[in-house]
Write a protein that holds these residues in place. Structure first.
Motif, PDB file in Angstrom:
ATOM      1  N   ASN A  64       4.567 -14.768  -3.334  1.00 38.34           N
ATOM      2  CA  ASN A  64       4.458 -13.372  -3.753  1.00 38.34           C
ATOM      3  C   ASN A  64       4.419 -12.496  -2.508  1.00 38.34           C
ATOM      4  O   ASN A  64       3.480 -12.553  -1.721  1.00 38.34           O
ATOM      5  CB  ASN A  64       3.183 -13.180  -4.586  1.00 38.34           C
ATOM      6  CG  ASN A  64       3.014 -11.753  -5.048  1.00 38.34           C
ATOM      7  OD1 ASN A  64       3.944 -11.158  -5.582  1.00 38.34           O
ATOM      8  ND2 ASN A  64       1.825 -11.198  -4.851  1.00 38.34           N
ATOM      9  N   VAL A  66       3.864  -9.246  -0.572  1.00 38.15           N
ATOM     10  CA  VAL A  66       2.983  -8.098  -0.803  1.00 38.15           C
ATOM     11  C   VAL A  66       3.265  -7.014   0.230  1.00 38.15           C
ATOM     12  O   VAL A  66       2.974  -7.182   1.416  1.00 38.15           O
ATOM     13  CB  VAL A  66       1.498  -8.516  -0.733  1.00 38.15           C
ATOM     14  CG1 VAL A  66       0.589  -7.310  -0.969  1.00 38.15           C
ATOM     15  CG2 VAL A  66       1.205  -9.611  -1.750  1.00 38.15           C
ATOM     16  N   THR A  67       3.838  -5.901  -0.240  1.00 38.45           N
ATOM     17  CA  THR A  67       4.061  -4.752   0.641  1.00 38.45           C
ATOM     18  C   THR A  67       3.479  -3.473   0.053  1.00 38.45           C
ATOM     19  O   THR A  67       3.744  -2.386   0.563  1.00 38.45           O
ATOM     20  CB  THR A  67       5.574  -4.554   0.911  1.00 38.45           C
ATOM     21  OG1 THR A  67       6.286  -4.523  -0.334  1.00 38.45           O
ATOM     22  CG2 THR A  67       6.125  -5.685   1.769  1.00 38.45           C
ATOM     23  N   SER A  68       2.663  -3.621  -1.005  1.00 35.20           N
ATOM     24  CA  SER A  68       2.009  -2.458  -1.629  1.00 35.20           C
ATOM     25  C   SER A  68       0.990  -2.964  -2.638  1.00 35.20           C
ATOM     26  O   SER A  68       0.919  -4.179  -2.914  1.00 35.20           O
ATOM     27  CB  SER A  68       3.040  -1.576  -2.347  1.00 35.20           C
ATOM     28  OG  SER A  68       3.404  -2.153  -3.591  1.00 35.20           O
ATOM     29  N   GLY A  71       2.469  -5.356  -5.365  1.00 38.55           N
ATOM     30  CA  GLY A  71       2.539  -6.770  -5.043  1.00 38.55           C
ATOM     31  C   GLY A  71       1.191  -7.450  -5.207  1.00 38.55           C
ATOM     32  O   GLY A  71       1.110  -8.596  -5.664  1.00 38.55           O
ATOM     33  N   GLU A  72       0.127  -6.747  -4.840  1.00 41.55           N
ATOM     34  CA  GLU A  72      -1.225  -7.276  -5.042  1.00 41.55           C
ATOM     35  C   GLU A  72      -1.462  -7.562  -6.515  1.00 41.55           C
ATOM     36  O   GLU A  72      -1.971  -8.626  -6.893  1.00 41.55           O
ATOM     37  CB  GLU A  72      -2.262  -6.264  -4.540  1.00 41.55           C
ATOM     38  CG  GLU A  72      -2.268  -6.045  -3.040  1.00 41.55           C
ATOM     39  CD  GLU A  72      -3.149  -7.032  -2.319  1.00 41.55           C
ATOM     40  OE1 GLU A  72      -3.627  -7.996  -2.953  1.00 41.55           O
ATOM     41  OE2 GLU A  72      -3.349  -6.842  -1.103  1.00 41.55           O
ATOM     42  N   GLY A  75       0.458 -10.667  -7.841  1.00 45.72           N
ATOM     43  CA  GLY A  75      -0.189 -11.916  -7.481  1.00 45.72           C
ATOM     44  C   GLY A  75      -1.408 -12.191  -8.341  1.00 45.72           C
ATOM     45  O   GLY A  75      -1.645 -13.331  -8.761  1.00 45.72           O
ATOM     46  N   ASP A  87       0.391 -15.569  -1.111  1.00 40.45           N
ATOM     47  CA  ASP A  87       0.660 -14.165  -0.820  1.00 40.45           C
ATOM     48  C   ASP A  87       1.171 -14.028   0.609  1.00 40.45           C
ATOM     49  O   ASP A  87       0.488 -14.430   1.557  1.00 40.45           O
ATOM     50  CB  ASP A  87      -0.592 -13.311  -0.991  1.00 40.45           C
ATOM     51  CG  ASP A  87      -0.917 -13.010  -2.445  1.00 40.45           C
ATOM     52  OD1 ASP A  87       0.035 -12.912  -3.249  1.00 40.45           O
ATOM     53  OD2 ASP A  87      -2.110 -12.882  -2.777  1.00 40.45           O
ATOM     54  N   ARG A  89       1.868 -11.291   3.175  1.00 37.60           N
ATOM     55  CA  ARG A  89       1.544  -9.883   3.370  1.00 37.60           C
ATOM     56  C   ARG A  89       2.260  -9.322   4.590  1.00 37.60           C
ATOM     57  O   ARG A  89       2.182  -9.884   5.682  1.00 37.60           O
ATOM     58  CB  ARG A  89       0.033  -9.699   3.547  1.00 37.60           C
ATOM     59  CG  ARG A  89      -0.766 -10.173   2.354  1.00 37.60           C
ATOM     60  CD  ARG A  89      -2.264 -10.045   2.574  1.00 37.60           C
ATOM     61  NE  ARG A  89      -2.995 -10.615   1.448  1.00 37.60           N
ATOM     62  CZ  ARG A  89      -3.247  -9.958   0.327  1.00 37.60           C
ATOM     63  NH1 ARG A  89      -2.848  -8.688   0.217  1.00 37.60           N
ATOM     64  NH2 ARG A  89      -3.900 -10.537  -0.660  1.00 37.60           N
ATOM     65  N   GLU A 120       9.726   0.517  -2.142  1.00 37.29           N
ATOM     66  CA  GLU A 120       8.315   0.835  -2.360  1.00 37.29           C
ATOM     67  C   GLU A 120       8.096   2.346  -2.317  1.00 37.29           C
ATOM     68  O   GLU A 120       8.145   2.959  -1.244  1.00 37.29           O
ATOM     69  CB  GLU A 120       7.440   0.173  -1.295  1.00 37.29           C
ATOM     70  CG  GLU A 120       7.370  -1.340  -1.384  1.00 37.29           C
ATOM     71  CD  GLU A 120       6.366  -1.814  -2.423  1.00 37.29           C
ATOM     72  OE1 GLU A 120       5.998  -1.015  -3.308  1.00 37.29           O
ATOM     73  OE2 GLU A 120       5.957  -2.977  -2.343  1.00 37.29           O
TER      74      GLU A 120
END
Length: 376
Positions: A64, A66-68, A71-72, A75, A87, A89, A120
């Protein structure tokens, strides 16, 4: 007495039963897929949760990206559904690098799913979709893309890229309603979703949507579909098709370039230095020390000009200029650039309004080249 124009929105007849499949096919054509397209009758974050809830299962391993905060959330939903989640990041508020994704995939024995947000809006960045799609294919993983913001602003060839699940929100670049979402789903993604232990009897169940709509002949949707929302979606697709999807994409590219040129000329500092790493939906600036984007964005004039604070860990220091959908126009971009200039003036930062106006005008006159930049 109610506004007479508003009264026209009441007591609408049901949306035609034959219309839903036609809308799905039109969306499929816009995003370049022959995969099934289904509707989630809710805002796009519900469609994202439905995808994670329907896919996630014990024994699945997901990478997963995560860029924002989105994304959090994805996950979290995958873990809640039982999946093992790695994750990856990126640096706060910045795009993920292809090298980081390649390293994460190489370091895992097995990855069943790769999940990525394309553009994003939270921070105004763009993730390298084609390169990550290639890496996911080479790993043999399912590839899921949150294309809520990017559909309509970028060429999105789902089948050519090998995207197994793409989540679409018409309210962004397509300029449509916010309360309907669309999800394209490949045959192998359906195999992962429509399994014996899949969630059922739930608004988050894509398997239910398959059985209740696709398998039932793509007629009337289950529940009580909103005629108002589907009429609005049809109107938005009419407008996009009249302009041509290539024209819609080009209009967002021009708005991006004009916004970036105007903001630099007015004296602002761009958050994303390279155009290739920046979203076409919003352009983000880094505020000088001592200024809080959340407070500045509360001003009515800032809201009217399409300005808002960033989202997530960078919220307080980033100010976003929205040029999404119908705001991807010269007038809206110029209004936003001028509003940023006024904000910086009040903060004691010297600005150059005349140069900013000229830079926006030059961008719309074509002085910044004609390359489409549709590599992402």
């Amino acid at each position: 007495m109610p506004d007479p124009d508003r009264r026209l929105l009441l007591n609408l007849p049901p949306y035609p039963a034959t219309g839903y499949a036609k809308l799905a096919d039109r969306i499929a054509a816009l995003i370049g897929t022959k995969n099934d397209v289904v509707f989630v009758q809710a805002e796009a974050v519900v469609a994202l949760e439905a995808a994670a809830t329907s896919l996630g299962a014990k024994g699945m391993t997901a990478l997963n990206i995560v860029t924002s905060p989105y994304g959090e959330l994805f996950g979290f939903w995958l873990r809640r559904a039982g999946a093992d989640v790695i994750d990856l990041r990126a640096e706060p508020g910045l795009p993920v690098t292809v090298a980081a994704v390649a390293e994460a995939l190489a370091g895992a024995d097995r990855i069943d799913l790769v999940a990525l947000v394309h553009a994003e809006s939270a921070s105004g960045i763009l993730n390298p979709l084609p390169q990550i799609a290639k890496l996911a294919r080479e790993k043999g993983a399912l590839f899921l893309v949150d294309a809520v913001a990017s559909a309509g602003g970028y060429e999105l060839d789902v089948d050519a890229l090998g995207i197994d699940i793409a989540i679409i929100g018409p309210q962004k670049a397509l300029g449509g309603p916010a309360s309907i979402s669309a999800v394209s789903i490949s045959a192998r993604a359906w195999q992962a979703i429509d399994r014996p232990d899949a969630p059922r009897r739930s608004v988050l169940s894509l398997a239910d949507i398959r059985h209740n709509w696709l398998d039932a002949g793509r007629g009337v949707l289950a529940g009580m579909p909103s005629a108002l929302e589907f009429q609005a979606l049809e109107a938005a697709l009419d407008r996009v098709e009249a302009e041509g999807i290539a024209g819609t994409i080009a209009r967002h590219l021009r708005a991006q370039r004009a916004a970036r040129a105007g903001l630099v000329a007015v004296g602002a500092r761009l958050w994303v230095e390279e155009e290739r790493d920046a979203s076409r939906l919003v352009t983000t600036i880094l505020l000088p020390d001592g200024l809080d984007a959340r407070k500045l964005a509360e001003d009515d004039a800032a809201v009217a000009a399409g300005l808002s604070a960033g989202i997530g860990c960078v919220a307080s220091k980033l100010l976003r200029l929205d040029h999404t959908g119908r705001r991807a126009s010269r007038e809206a971009v110029l209004e936003g650039v001028r509003a940023v200039g006024r904000i910086l003036d009040k903060a004691g930062v010297g600005t150059d309004a005349a140069s900013a106006d000229a830079a926006v005008a030059a961008a719309y006159a074509g002085e910044f080249g004609t390359g489409s930049g549709d590599t992402n």
